[in-house]
Design a protein around this motif. Structure first.
Motif, PDB file in Angstrom:
ATOM      1  N   PHE A  12      28.670  31.292  82.242  1.00  0.00           N
ATOM      2  CA  PHE A  12      28.429  32.676  81.800  1.00  0.00           C
ATOM      3  C   PHE A  12      29.680  33.527  82.000  1.00  0.00           C
ATOM      4  O   PHE A  12      30.107  34.260  81.092  1.00  0.00           O
ATOM      5  N   LEU A  46      32.492  32.512  79.553  1.00  0.00           N
ATOM      6  CA  LEU A  46      32.272  33.029  78.209  1.00  0.00           C
ATOM      7  C   LEU A  46      32.499  34.535  78.152  1.00  0.00           C
ATOM      8  O   LEU A  46      33.031  35.063  77.162  1.00  0.00           O
ATOM      9  N   LYS A  47      32.109  35.229  79.201  1.00  0.00           N
ATOM     10  CA  LYS A  47      32.212  36.685  79.214  1.00  0.00           C
ATOM     11  C   LYS A  47      33.652  37.159  79.440  1.00  0.00           C
ATOM     12  O   LYS A  47      34.135  38.066  78.748  1.00  0.00           O
ATOM     13  N   ARG A  52      30.234  41.955  74.844  1.00  0.00           N
ATOM     14  CA  ARG A  52      30.727  40.692  75.377  1.00  0.00           C
ATOM     15  C   ARG A  52      29.730  40.049  76.340  1.00  0.00           C
ATOM     16  O   ARG A  52      29.456  38.860  76.259  1.00  0.00           O
ATOM     17  N   ARG A  67      30.599  38.053  68.663  1.00  0.00           N
ATOM     18  CA  ARG A  67      31.542  39.152  68.869  1.00  0.00           C
ATOM     19  C   ARG A  67      31.932  39.794  67.539  1.00  0.00           C
ATOM     20  O   ARG A  67      32.125  41.008  67.467  1.00  0.00           O
ATOM     21  N   ALA A 101      31.950  25.496  77.526  1.00  0.00           N
ATOM     22  CA  ALA A 101      32.553  26.728  77.007  1.00  0.00           C
ATOM     23  C   ALA A 101      33.270  26.468  75.686  1.00  0.00           C
ATOM     24  O   ALA A 101      33.190  27.281  74.748  1.00  0.00           O
ATOM     25  N   ASP A 141      32.143  28.239  72.218  1.00  0.00           N
ATOM     26  CA  ASP A 141      33.100  29.274  71.846  1.00  0.00           C
ATOM     27  C   ASP A 141      32.919  29.762  70.409  1.00  0.00           C
ATOM     28  O   ASP A 141      32.989  30.982  70.165  1.00  0.00           O
ATOM     29  N   SER A 190      24.675  33.152  74.111  1.00  0.00           N
ATOM     30  CA  SER A 190      25.224  31.802  73.931  1.00  0.00           C
ATOM     31  C   SER A 190      24.677  30.848  74.984  1.00  0.00           C
ATOM     32  O   SER A 190      24.313  29.704  74.676  1.00  0.00           O
ATOM     33  N   LEU A 205      30.092  32.231  70.440  1.00  0.00           N
ATOM     34  CA  LEU A 205      30.504  33.479  71.076  1.00  0.00           C
ATOM     35  C   LEU A 205      31.354  34.321  70.130  1.00  0.00           C
ATOM     36  O   LEU A 205      31.151  35.551  70.013  1.00  0.00           O
ATOM     37  N   ALA A 244      27.764  36.513  75.672  1.00  0.00           N
ATOM     38  CA  ALA A 244      27.830  35.377  76.586  1.00  0.00           C
ATOM     39  C   ALA A 244      26.442  34.943  77.016  1.00  0.00           C
ATOM     40  O   ALA A 244      26.133  33.741  77.087  1.00  0.00           O
TER      41      ALA A 244
END
Length: 381
Positions: free
Chosen positions: A188, A191-192, A90, A84, A73, A77, A97, A80, A94
């Motif tokens: 997942f 990240l979300k 979102r 975004r 993660a 990041d 990614s 991600l 995720a």
């Protein structure tokens, strides 16, 4: 019975009772009191570490899955955040990614396998010849017979692995597959919803606790991000430098050896040492002692440049652990969970150290504000 001048028996109180425990404790020499207190503390610490180790062994697959999830993660990041900023939802950001990570892993794995699958048998043979040459050198230069060397090697193997167990191997493989799937699913969701979950935790805290928790969380996340990205960059540079040296020296199997060097870069100190030893053994078997010494010199140069220049430059001061601490942590992780434990032990230790250091600095800053003393120096950025 002998009495004092006031008519009381020595060692008894006015009521005829024995001295209070506090008086008896104070009558002991200070060295004895200190030894008792430190021994009791040591026993408590040992029991606590033993119980913690038992829990860690029982929950090792889950702990490793969580550690790998956090590591990946932190690595994904920036991707991600970029998605975004491009107004990607979102959940979709995720998922993209995660798919990018899987695509890179599968693609690199397929390319490396196609290029090196036919050479791994040769690598095994070259390593065997290199080990045999090393064995001949040891038995010739040192007063050790073949039987004694075989006994020592057998003891080391039994101490490390304890032999191959088919059922145990199948169970380990199932744990690895299960932990990998769990890590992907957790990755997942992290990240979300990771940032919203962290904000939910902070909203449940109030006052100074919220501030210090937020500060420690940011420090730990920065440390993990610096470690994940820095380790990958340094491992790639090590693999490129040593692989180029192997190509220039005409050592066969340069690509598989570079791949081993890259993977070994994720285990500080120990991984680089093992990868360098493998490269030297292959060079010894294929090209002789002169080329092996040149490979050894190249490995030392690359690792010195990495340790003294690249690592401070890339990692900065976010992941600063003493080499002795790293060795102890890697050994403990290996004993608890094997190779996966060795991979995740150093980032766990680095993040823990940074969080504890941040909390301590926060307390020192609050104490300085109350007393009017100068505040402590800020933590490394």
């Amino acid at each position: 019975m002998v009495e004092d001048d006031d008519g009381r028996t020595p060692g008894l109180t006015a009521a005829g009772a024995r001295p209070e425990p506090k008086q008896a404790w104070g009558a002991l020499p200070w060295l004895v009191r200190a030894a008792v207190v430190w021994s009791a503390c040591l026993v408590v610490v040992i029991i606590g570490l033993y119980l913690l180790g038992k829990v860690a062994v029982l929950l090792a697959p889950l702990a490793i899955a969580l550690a790998v999830t956090l590591f990946l993660a932190a690595l994904l990041d920036p991707v991600l955040l970029l998605l975004r900023r491009l107004r990607v939802p979102r959940a979709l950001a995720a998922l993209l990614s995660l798919l990018l990570l899987l695509g890179i892993l599968v693609g690199v794995g397929a390319v490396v396998w196609n290029l090196t699958a036919a050479e791994f048998d040769e690598l095994s043979r070259e390593l065997g010849e290199g080990l045999q040459r090393s064995r001949d050198f040891v038995t010739t230069a040192l007063p050790i017979s073949d039987a004694q060397l075989d006994k020592i090697i057998g003891q080391v193997r039994s101490g490390i692995g304890g032999g191959f167990d088919l059922i145990g191997g199948a169970r380990t493989a199932a744990e690895v597959v299960g932990s990998s799937l769990l890590a992907l699913v957790l990755l997942f969701f992290l990240l979300k919803d990771g940032r919203s979950m962290w904000h939910w935790v902070l909203r449940r805290l109030t006052g100074p606790n919220q501030q210090v928790t937020a500060e420690a969380g940011r420090a730990g996340w920065r440390t993990l991000s610096a470690y994940s990205r820095g380790t990958m960059i340094i491992a790639a540079i090590d693999a490129l430098g040593i692989g180029l040296a192997l190509v220039l020296l005409g050592v066969p199997l340069a690509l598989p050896l570079a791949l081993i060097t890259f993977l070994g870069g994720f285990i500080p100190i120990v991984g680089a040492t093992v990868a360098g030893a493998v490269a030297v053994l292959v060079a010894l078997a294929a090209k002789g002692p002169t080329t092996a010494l040149l490979v050894l010199a190249a490995v030392i140069v690359v690792q010195q440049v990495e340790g003294n220049l690249l690592e401070p430059l890339i990692m900065k001061r976010q992941v600063q652990l003493h080499p002795a601490v790293i060795l102890v942590v890697v050994t403990a992780g290996t004993l608890i969970a094997g190779i996966p434990g060795a991979f995740v032990s150093v980032p766990i230790a680095a993040v823990t150290y940074r969080v504890v250091d941040t909390v301590q600095r926060h307390r020192e800053r609050l104490a300085a504000e109350k007393t009017g003393a100068p505040p402590p120096p800020p933590a490394p950025a």
